[in-house]
Design an enzyme around this catalytic site. Structure first.
Site, PDB file in Angstrom:
ATOM      1  NE  ARG A   1      16.503  14.818  13.279  1.00  0.00           N
ATOM      2  CZ  ARG A   1      17.028  13.761  13.892  1.00  0.00           C
ATOM      3  NH1 ARG A   1      18.290  13.448  13.687  1.00  0.00           N
ATOM      4  NH2 ARG A   1      16.301  13.024  14.706  1.00  0.00           N
TER       5      ARG A   1
ATOM      6  CD  GLU B   1      18.874  11.501   6.835  1.00  0.00           C
ATOM      7  OE1 GLU B   1      18.124  10.684   7.433  1.00  0.00           O
ATOM      8  OE2 GLU B   1      19.574  12.326   7.440  1.00  0.00           O
TER       9      GLU B   1
ATOM     10  CG  HIS C   1      20.464   9.960  10.365  1.00  0.00           C
ATOM     11  ND1 HIS C   1      19.685  11.029  10.016  1.00  0.00           N
ATOM     12  CD2 HIS C   1      20.610  10.050  11.714  1.00  0.00           C
ATOM     13  CE1 HIS C   1      19.351  11.718  11.085  1.00  0.00           C
ATOM     14  NE2 HIS C   1      19.914  11.159  12.135  1.00  0.00           N
TER      15      HIS C   1
END
Length: 319
Positions: free
Chosen positions: A237, A266, A284
């Site tokens: 994370r 992100e 991600h």
């Protein structure tokens, strides 16, 4: 007529096969997938959530305001294991279950973590960029063979990385509150305190949740204590790594390289980390494999049905 309305914001839900959608539809659900082409997902959610019974959620935020706008919602089924973007207290106040899909993407994330280590060690991305820009470079790399790997968070994914790296005959150090003696024997791993792991590891891979305890766990002090040739990989994370401190550590050569699949923002288009050749940034994508997509889709769909039909799900998160 469908009994339930299920929204889907997770981009790769159902893309590997139709099993999850078919499962939902066979159990009286109308599946409505929200896609970026129809406008920003938060705006679509604001319009659609009041009429939904469930949502299979991606990485967007579920604030108290959004949750309280949901008149019928009974479950937020996270497509993945992270739930830090869901206001659990707000969900609990409305008796809305929050569920996750543990284990479904473990192998895919572990694969990516090792791939990123190897990329950092052997400068694969740097050399590829050089060739494509007609500027061949051949920087000196590192071997992973018989080096020391530090695993922060030795759960399913961390253990998966350890098992893969035993193929490199790496010495495994783990930092985790829970110590699994069977795993330690299998991988000849040693549980150590955080400072020891930071100081002795050649490669460090992060697999912890984002909590108040882990926020900025890696910052200026930790980078100064790490080996000069250390490689840091985060597929967990954003927020666990202090990105400003990481930028300075990479720019000044305090550590060799880093690879982040998870960042605070992100995508991290405006991050100064984008300017560094010794920092690899991926979107991600740890769970972005056919196999993980299929498993996660089915599991997220089953979690929805468990809550809608029985009110109980073994993968529900407690506040």
């Amino acid at each position: 007529m469908a009994k339930y309305v299920v929204l889907v914001t997770a981009r790769s839900f159902g893309t590997a096969d139709n099993k999850a959608v078919e499962l939902l539809e066979a159990n009286g659900c109308e599946v409505r997938k929200l896609v970026q082409a129809d406008g920003p997902i938060p705006e679509q959610l604001s319009r659609e959530l009041p009429g939904a019974d469930a949502v299979i959620a991606g990485l967007e935020d579920y604030s108290r305001e959004l949750i309280e706008s949901s008149e019928k919602l009974k479950v937020i089924s996270r497509y993945g294991v992270g739930y830090d973007k869901v206001d659990l207290k707000a969900a609990a106040d409305r008796r809305i279950a929050v569920t996750i899909t543990p284990g479904a993407n473990g192998d895919s994330v572990a694969d990516l973590a090792v791939a990123l280590m190897m990329d950092c060690a052997r400068n694969v991305t740097v050399m590829d960029n050089g060739i494509k820009n007609r500027n061949q470079v051949r920087p000196s790399g590192l071997e992973m063979w018989e080096k020391t790997l530090g695993i922060v968070g030795a759960g399913r994914i961390g253990k998966g990385v350890a098992r893969r790296c035993r193929g490199f005959r790496m010495n495994i150090l783990c930092y985790d509150q829970y110590q699994d003696t069977k795993f330690a024997e299998e991988c000849q791993a040693q549980y150590v305190d955080f400072d020891t792991l930071i100081r002795e590891s050649d490669f460090i891979t992060i697999h912890s949740p984002l909590t108040e305890e882990t926020r900025n766990l890696f910052s200026r002090e930790q980078f100064l204590a790490m080996k000069k040739d250390a490689v840091l990989v985060n597929t967990a994370r954003g927020g666990i790594v202090d990105e400003e401190a990481l930028y300075e550590a990479l720019k000044s050569g305090e550590i060799r390289a880093a690879a982040l699949d998870a960042t605070v923002d992100e995508p991290p288009y405006d991050s100064p980390l984008c300017t560094l050749s010794n920092c690899i940034l991926t979107p991600h994508a740890g769970a972005a494999t056919r196999e993980a997509s299929s498993r996660m889709s089915l599991m997220a769909a089953q979690n929805v049905l468990d809550i809608l039909q029985t009110g109980v799900c073994r993968y529900a998160v407690k506040e």
